[in-house]
Design a protein around this motif. Structure first.
Motif, mmCIF file in Angstrom:
data_model
loop_
_atom_site.group_PDB
_atom_site.id
_atom_site.type_symbol
_atom_site.label_atom_id
_atom_site.label_comp_id
_atom_site.label_asym_id
_atom_site.label_seq_id
_atom_site.Cartn_x
_atom_site.Cartn_y
_atom_site.Cartn_z
ATOM 1 N N LEU A 54 1.085 -1.103 0.038
ATOM 2 C CA LEU A 54 -0.061 0.091 -0.342
ATOM 3 C C LEU A 54 0.501 0.993 -0.222
ATOM 4 O O LEU A 54 0.689 2.217 -0.859
ATOM 5 C CB LEU A 54 -0.745 0.100 1.475
ATOM 6 C CG LEU A 54 -1.913 -0.977 1.120
ATOM 7 C CD1 LEU A 54 -3.033 -0.865 2.773
ATOM 8 C CD2 LEU A 54 -2.684 -0.665 -0.051
ATOM 9 N N GLU A 55 2.737 1.087 0.629
ATOM 10 C CA GLU A 55 3.122 2.194 0.598
ATOM 11 C C GLU A 55 3.486 2.692 -0.594
ATOM 12 O O GLU A 55 3.696 3.660 -0.776
ATOM 13 C CB GLU A 55 3.926 2.432 1.284
ATOM 14 C CG GLU A 55 3.294 1.790 3.009
ATOM 15 C CD GLU A 55 4.078 1.745 4.444
ATOM 16 O OE1 GLU A 55 5.053 1.655 4.140
ATOM 17 O OE2 GLU A 55 3.375 1.630 5.863
ATOM 18 N N ARG A 56 4.276 1.869 -0.997
ATOM 19 C CA ARG A 56 4.517 2.075 -3.030
ATOM 20 C C ARG A 56 4.446 1.192 -4.397
ATOM 21 O O ARG A 56 3.644 0.501 -3.893
ATOM 22 C CB ARG A 56 5.924 0.727 -1.987
ATOM 23 C CG ARG A 56 7.003 1.428 -0.854
ATOM 24 C CD ARG A 56 8.192 0.597 -0.854
ATOM 25 N NE ARG A 56 8.681 -0.110 -1.512
ATOM 26 C CZ ARG A 56 9.679 -0.838 -1.402
ATOM 27 N NH1 ARG A 56 9.865 -1.507 -0.292
ATOM 28 N NH2 ARG A 56 10.317 -1.115 -2.468
ATOM 29 N N ASP A 57 4.889 2.430 -4.829
ATOM 30 C CA ASP A 57 4.162 1.132 -6.320
ATOM 31 C C ASP A 57 5.569 0.150 -6.187
ATOM 32 O O ASP A 57 6.715 1.035 -7.246
ATOM 33 C CB ASP A 57 4.222 2.440 -6.878
ATOM 34 C CG ASP A 57 3.136 3.356 -6.527
ATOM 35 O OD1 ASP A 57 2.702 2.727 -6.196
ATOM 36 O OD2 ASP A 57 3.255 4.239 -6.759
ATOM 37 N N ILE A 58 4.899 -0.853 -6.855
ATOM 38 C CA ILE A 58 6.489 -1.471 -6.443
ATOM 39 C C ILE A 58 6.185 -2.420 -8.107
ATOM 40 O O ILE A 58 5.283 -3.187 -8.512
ATOM 41 C CB ILE A 58 6.263 -2.524 -5.591
ATOM 42 C CG1 ILE A 58 6.684 -2.398 -4.134
ATOM 43 C CG2 ILE A 58 7.848 -3.901 -5.501
ATOM 44 C CD1 ILE A 58 7.004 -3.406 -2.913
ATOM 45 N N THR A 59 7.141 -1.662 -8.953
ATOM 46 C CA THR A 59 7.384 -2.619 -10.096
ATOM 47 C C THR A 59 8.010 -3.563 -10.230
ATOM 48 O O THR A 59 8.512 -4.492 -9.495
ATOM 49 C CB THR A 59 8.857 -1.483 -11.033
ATOM 50 O OG1 THR A 59 9.952 -1.960 -11.174
ATOM 51 C CG2 THR A 59 8.106 -0.311 -10.645
ATOM 52 N N ARG A 60 7.818 -4.153 -11.356
ATOM 53 C CA ARG A 60 8.659 -5.927 -11.701
ATOM 54 C C ARG A 60 9.794 -5.794 -11.927
ATOM 55 O O ARG A 60 9.819 -7.119 -11.072
ATOM 56 C CB ARG A 60 7.766 -6.293 -12.724
ATOM 57 C CG ARG A 60 8.474 -7.216 -13.997
ATOM 58 C CD ARG A 60 8.022 -7.915 -15.031
ATOM 59 N NE ARG A 60 8.550 -9.478 -15.534
ATOM 60 C CZ ARG A 60 9.405 -9.531 -15.632
ATOM 61 N NH1 ARG A 60 10.344 -8.764 -16.451
ATOM 62 N NH2 ARG A 60 9.737 -10.466 -16.424
ATOM 63 N N GLN A 61 9.989 -4.656 -11.825
ATOM 64 C CA GLN A 61 11.996 -4.573 -11.560
ATOM 65 C C GLN A 61 12.579 -4.898 -10.371
ATOM 66 O O GLN A 61 13.009 -5.482 -10.012
ATOM 67 C CB GLN A 61 12.830 -3.603 -12.893
ATOM 68 C CG GLN A 61 13.579 -3.857 -12.616
ATOM 69 C CD GLN A 61 14.622 -5.056 -12.966
ATOM 70 O OE1 GLN A 61 14.001 -5.060 -14.655
ATOM 71 N NE2 GLN A 61 15.769 -5.402 -13.023
ATOM 72 N N PHE A 63 10.791 -6.511 -8.270
ATOM 73 C CA PHE A 63 10.906 -7.836 -8.080
ATOM 74 C C PHE A 63 12.408 -8.706 -8.283
ATOM 75 O O PHE A 63 12.316 -9.149 -7.572
ATOM 76 C CB PHE A 63 9.279 -8.525 -8.203
ATOM 77 C CG PHE A 63 7.804 -8.206 -7.672
ATOM 78 C CD1 PHE A 63 7.952 -8.178 -5.891
ATOM 79 C CD2 PHE A 63 7.239 -7.883 -7.952
ATOM 80 C CE1 PHE A 63 6.762 -8.578 -5.443
ATOM 81 C CE2 PHE A 63 6.185 -7.211 -7.058
ATOM 82 C CZ PHE A 63 5.733 -7.496 -6.059
ATOM 83 N N LEU A 64 12.262 -8.555 -9.125
ATOM 84 C CA LEU A 64 13.821 -9.052 -9.629
ATOM 85 C C LEU A 64 14.810 -8.897 -8.905
ATOM 86 O O LEU A 64 15.734 -10.276 -9.213
ATOM 87 C CB LEU A 64 13.758 -8.524 -11.154
ATOM 88 C CG LEU A 64 12.761 -9.026 -12.151
ATOM 89 C CD1 LEU A 64 12.916 -8.778 -14.061
ATOM 90 C CD2 LEU A 64 12.846 -10.823 -12.458
ATOM 91 N N ASP A 65 14.671 -7.109 -8.571
ATOM 92 C CA ASP A 65 16.470 -7.146 -7.785
ATOM 93 C C ASP A 65 15.927 -7.347 -6.889
ATOM 94 O O ASP A 65 17.194 -7.416 -5.853
ATOM 95 C CB ASP A 65 16.330 -5.203 -7.917
ATOM 96 C CG ASP A 65 16.764 -5.151 -9.259
ATOM 97 O OD1 ASP A 65 16.801 -6.156 -9.980
ATOM 98 O OD2 ASP A 65 16.276 -4.299 -9.661
ATOM 99 N N ASP A 66 14.869 -7.893 -5.454
ATOM 100 C CA ASP A 66 15.201 -7.977 -4.029
ATOM 101 C C ASP A 66 14.394 -8.967 -3.856
ATOM 102 O O ASP A 66 12.786 -9.244 -4.181
ATOM 103 C CB ASP A 66 14.315 -6.719 -4.163
ATOM 104 C CG ASP A 66 14.474 -6.649 -1.944
ATOM 105 O OD1 ASP A 66 14.584 -8.098 -1.612
ATOM 106 O OD2 ASP A 66 13.987 -5.754 -1.899
ATOM 107 N N PRO A 67 14.653 -10.788 -3.859
ATOM 108 C CA PRO A 67 13.960 -11.508 -3.429
ATOM 109 C C PRO A 67 12.967 -11.388 -2.563
ATOM 110 O O PRO A 67 11.866 -11.978 -2.100
ATOM 111 C CB PRO A 67 15.070 -12.417 -3.149
ATOM 112 C CG PRO A 67 16.466 -11.882 -4.031
ATOM 113 C CD PRO A 67 16.291 -10.555 -3.981
#
Length: 209
Positions: A54-61, A63-67
């Protein structure tokens, strides 16, 4: 052939049933509102895992960079959502509390299906009726959801179903079948939907072209 027919019916009667679509549309509006309020600095109670998204707009990248992000996402389940919604129903924000209460008490959006896109004038009229209920223009958009759903029992270009013929030849089930029904069901059927509050009384002529 019976399997493909059953698959087509299952999608229309389960996954794409009007009640399922309306509930999903309502949940999407609810999460969008919670996310907007959170990012605006409002205190929105939620489970730790849900709060991150909810706090962040997390991108696909990301997800790939941070397991670890993917791990947090997979930790979430329906308990995170329902537990948070139960807290939101008493929140001071009228949009968040109304949507939460209605979803919990099964007062789902009404839904209208059409073979054609809904005219913008229809959506504007519904939005004006919502404003008359005490919400402003920006808030009213959370009570309207429009999109499309599609169903195709079998798409040969996707994961095809192959048949081994007596001759040893392997061909697609649509070619192997003597019934034209298989070929018909490979066509994509698309419908447009419009969701709005159940307690909203619409004019009788609103959907007339």
């Amino acid at each position: 052939e019976n399997f493909v027919s059953a698959r087509r019916l299952m999608y229309w009667q389960v996954y794409l049933h009007k009640t399922s679509v309306a509930a999903e549309a309502m949940l999407i509006s609810l999460i969008k509102r919670a996310k907007k309020l959170t990012q605006a600095g409002k205190t929105i109670p939620a489970t730790p895992a849900l709060s991150i998204f909810l706090e962040r707009d997390i991108t696909r990248q990301e997800f790939l960079d941070d397991p670890d992000l993917l791990g947090i996402f997979t930790m979430m389940d329906d308990m995170d959502i329902w537990g948070s919604i139960k807290m939101w129903q008493s929140h001071e924000d009228p949009v968040l509390s109304t949507l939460s209460h209605d979803l919990l008490t099964r007062k789902l959006f009404k839904i209208k299906l059409s073979n054609e896109k809904f005219e913008s004038s229809v959506i504007d009229r519904i939005q004006n009726l919502i404003v008359e209920k005490g919400f402003n223009q920006s808030e009213s958009k959370y009570f309207i959801q429009k999109d499309s759903i599609s169903n195709s029992a079998y798409i040969p270009k996707g994961g095809s179903i192959n048949i081994l013929m007596k001759s040893g030849e392997i061909i697609d089930v649509a070619q192997a079948s003597d019934l034209p029904n298989i070929k018909v069901m490979s066509k994509i059927v698309k419908k447009y939907y419009l969701c709005y509050p159940r307690n909203l009384k619409l004019p009788a002529d609103i959907f007339e072209s």
